[in-house]
Design an enzyme around this catalytic site. Structure first.
Site, mmCIF file in Angstrom:
data_model
loop_
_atom_site.group_PDB
_atom_site.id
_atom_site.type_symbol
_atom_site.label_atom_id
_atom_site.label_comp_id
_atom_site.label_asym_id
_atom_site.label_seq_id
_atom_site.Cartn_x
_atom_site.Cartn_y
_atom_site.Cartn_z
ATOM 1 N N ASP A 138 -1.782 -2.742 -8.218
ATOM 2 C CA ASP A 138 -1.730 -3.214 -6.838
ATOM 3 C C ASP A 138 -2.663 -4.425 -6.749
ATOM 4 O O ASP A 138 -3.845 -4.324 -7.094
ATOM 5 C CB ASP A 138 -2.201 -2.061 -5.923
ATOM 6 C CG ASP A 138 -2.014 -2.356 -4.449
ATOM 7 O OD1 ASP A 138 -2.126 -3.535 -4.058
ATOM 8 O OD2 ASP A 138 -1.784 -1.394 -3.687
ATOM 9 N N ASP A 195 -4.125 -5.616 -4.418
ATOM 10 C CA ASP A 195 -5.293 -5.415 -3.542
ATOM 11 C C ASP A 195 -6.457 -4.733 -4.270
ATOM 12 O O ASP A 195 -7.521 -4.529 -3.683
ATOM 13 C CB ASP A 195 -4.918 -4.703 -2.235
ATOM 14 C CG ASP A 195 -4.574 -3.219 -2.391
ATOM 15 O OD1 ASP A 195 -5.053 -2.573 -3.334
ATOM 16 O OD2 ASP A 195 -3.822 -2.711 -1.529
HETATM 17 N N1 LIG Z 1 -0.260 0.561 -1.623
HETATM 18 C C1 LIG Z 1 -1.135 0.371 -0.655
HETATM 19 N N2 LIG Z 1 -1.591 -0.829 -0.404
HETATM 20 N N3 LIG Z 1 -1.526 1.437 0.025
HETATM 21 C C2 LIG Z 1 -2.421 1.450 1.128
HETATM 22 C C3 LIG Z 1 -2.534 2.825 1.724
HETATM 23 C C4 LIG Z 1 -3.468 2.856 2.881
HETATM 24 C C5 LIG Z 1 -3.714 4.237 3.471
HETATM 25 N N4 LIG Z 1 -4.414 5.073 2.542
HETATM 26 C C6 LIG Z 1 -2.410 4.893 3.899
HETATM 27 O O1 LIG Z 1 -2.051 5.908 3.342
HETATM 28 O O2 LIG Z 1 -1.752 4.410 4.784
HETATM 29 MN MN LIG Z 2 -1.288 0.754 -3.820
HETATM 30 MN MN LIG Z 3 -3.738 -0.755 -2.429
#
Ligand SMILES: NC(=[NH2+])NCCC[C@H](N)C(=O)O
Ligand SMILES: [Mn+2]
Ligand SMILES: [Mn+2]
Length: 353
Positions: free
Chosen positions: A255, A257
């Site tokens: 990812d 991020d």
């Molecule tokens: N693949 C990602 N960027 N996931 C972010 C998830 C954020 C949060 N934990 C949710 O379940 O909504």
């Molecule tokens: Mn993710």
């Molecule tokens: Mn993420």
């Protein structure tokens, strides 16, 4: 004398290995697993910045095939079904339909003898890529999940209802009992044990996710571990846990991020205090050196977020990470003739891990 020949053998092995890289690139313009438009354009933005051209320059003999972008039809019966009864999974009919097709495509690419590089799209697509990888290899597999988030929510624990926060929970065999029956997902078998999964880069973990990580003893390296041990030790420790015999096919779900917001601003759920691009590249250079990377997802690049410069920086980071995964070396590529000459590299070339 003996030692030297061992080193040379290693080198020859690595060189040989790197010289026969077969890669398949697959785009998944999918954004139904989260609410922000634009992440579906990730694959095209990454291609447009020159990914394919750059990949072909890594070695003389990269055998690369671009399979284009995936197209799927939404399962019509699911649309009604979802309206009735899948609580708290937004875009569910799309998630199930796209991933079913994706799993088949990934399986085909890997069976074709290629490392499958999947460009996302949001992280919900990892359900399909991991499933396809498992089916193609027909063997134990391990997962390195590089992310700021654990993506380990079920529809019951998620506070957002966004499926990109759930893929790891859909894949893990230990969590199968914690899901309701999911129509349209019968093709997907949650067969991977969470013991074969390691996280790197975590810094935004929900309370239920933390509970699951602690209760199941999941290998999870958060940013403080990267800080304490350094990234190469973290990668070694992760592989020691998820692939102790060094024989499994490795799936990296990356990812964008996981990188710090300053390095990769154009993503939907960015979190400060993340990996530097240098650390992000190092992870993939080390994985490449195992010779066992089977598939990699690069997800969550959203070219509709941020300025033009932000997008360029993010896409560029993604390309650097992918290049490292398939053998680009920051030391420069060795010429083939060097094989016969004594090596005098200082500091010595990193050993295979
Ligand atoms: N693949 C990602 N960027 N996931 C972010 C998830 C954020 C949060 N934990 C949710 O379940 O909504
Ligand atoms: Mn993710
Ligand atoms: Mn993420």
């Amino acid at each position: 004398m003996l030692r030297k020949s061992v080193v040379n053998l290693r080198f020859v092995k690595r060189y040989f290995h790197s010289n026969e890289t077969r890669i398949g690139v697959l785009g998944v313009p999918f954004e139904e697993g989260q609410p922000k438009v634009g992440v579906a354009n990730g694959p095209d933005a990454i291609r447009k910045a020159g990914l394919i051209e750059q990949l072909t320059t890594i070695h003389e003999k990269v055998d690369l095939k671009d399979y284009g972008n995936i197209k799927y039809e939404i399962m019509a019966d699911l649309v009604d079904e979802i309206q009735q009864n899948i609580p708290n999974m937004k875009g569910y009919a799309h998630v199930a339909s796209c991933n079913q097709k994706l799993s088949k495509e990934v399986e085909r690419i890997i069976r074709d003898g290629r490392v499958c590089l999947t460009l996302g799209g949001d992280h919900a697509i990892a359900v399909g890529t991991v499933d396809g990888h498992i089916k193609a290899k027909n063997e134990d597999l391990c997962i390195l999940w590089v992310d700021a988030h654990a993506d380990l929510n079920t529809n019951r624990t998620s506070s957002s209802g966004n499926v990109h926060g759930m893929p790891m929970a859909l894949l893990a065999s230990e969590l199968a009992d914690y899901w309701p029956y999911l129509p349209g997902m019968d093709w997907q078998k949650p067969v991977i044990s969470i013991r074969n999964v390691a996280y790197i880069g975590l810094r935004s973990v929900d309370s239920y996710e933390r509970l699951v990580i602690d209760k199941l003893g999941i290998t999870a390296f958060g940013m403080e571990d990267v800080e304490n041990y350094g990234i190469s030790t973290v990668v070694k420790m992760a592989l020691d846990r998820i692939d102790p015999e060094r024989k499994r096919s490795i799936h990296v779900s990356y990812d964008i991020d996981s990188l710090d917001s300053l390095e990769a601003p154009s993503t939907g759920t960015s979190v400060r205090g993340g990996l530097t691009l240098r650390e992000g590249i190092q992870i993939m250079e080390m994985i490449h050196s195992t010779g066992r990377l089977g598939a990699m997802d690069l997800v969550e690049v959203n070219p509709s977020i941020g300025s033009e410069q932000d997008v360029k920086r993010t896409v560029d980071a993604a390309i650097h990470i992918i290049m490292a995964a398939v053998g680009h070396s920051r030391r420069g590529l060795r010429l083939k003739d060097v094989d016969t000459l004594p090596l005098q590299t200082f500091p010595p070339t990193r050993q295979l891990i």
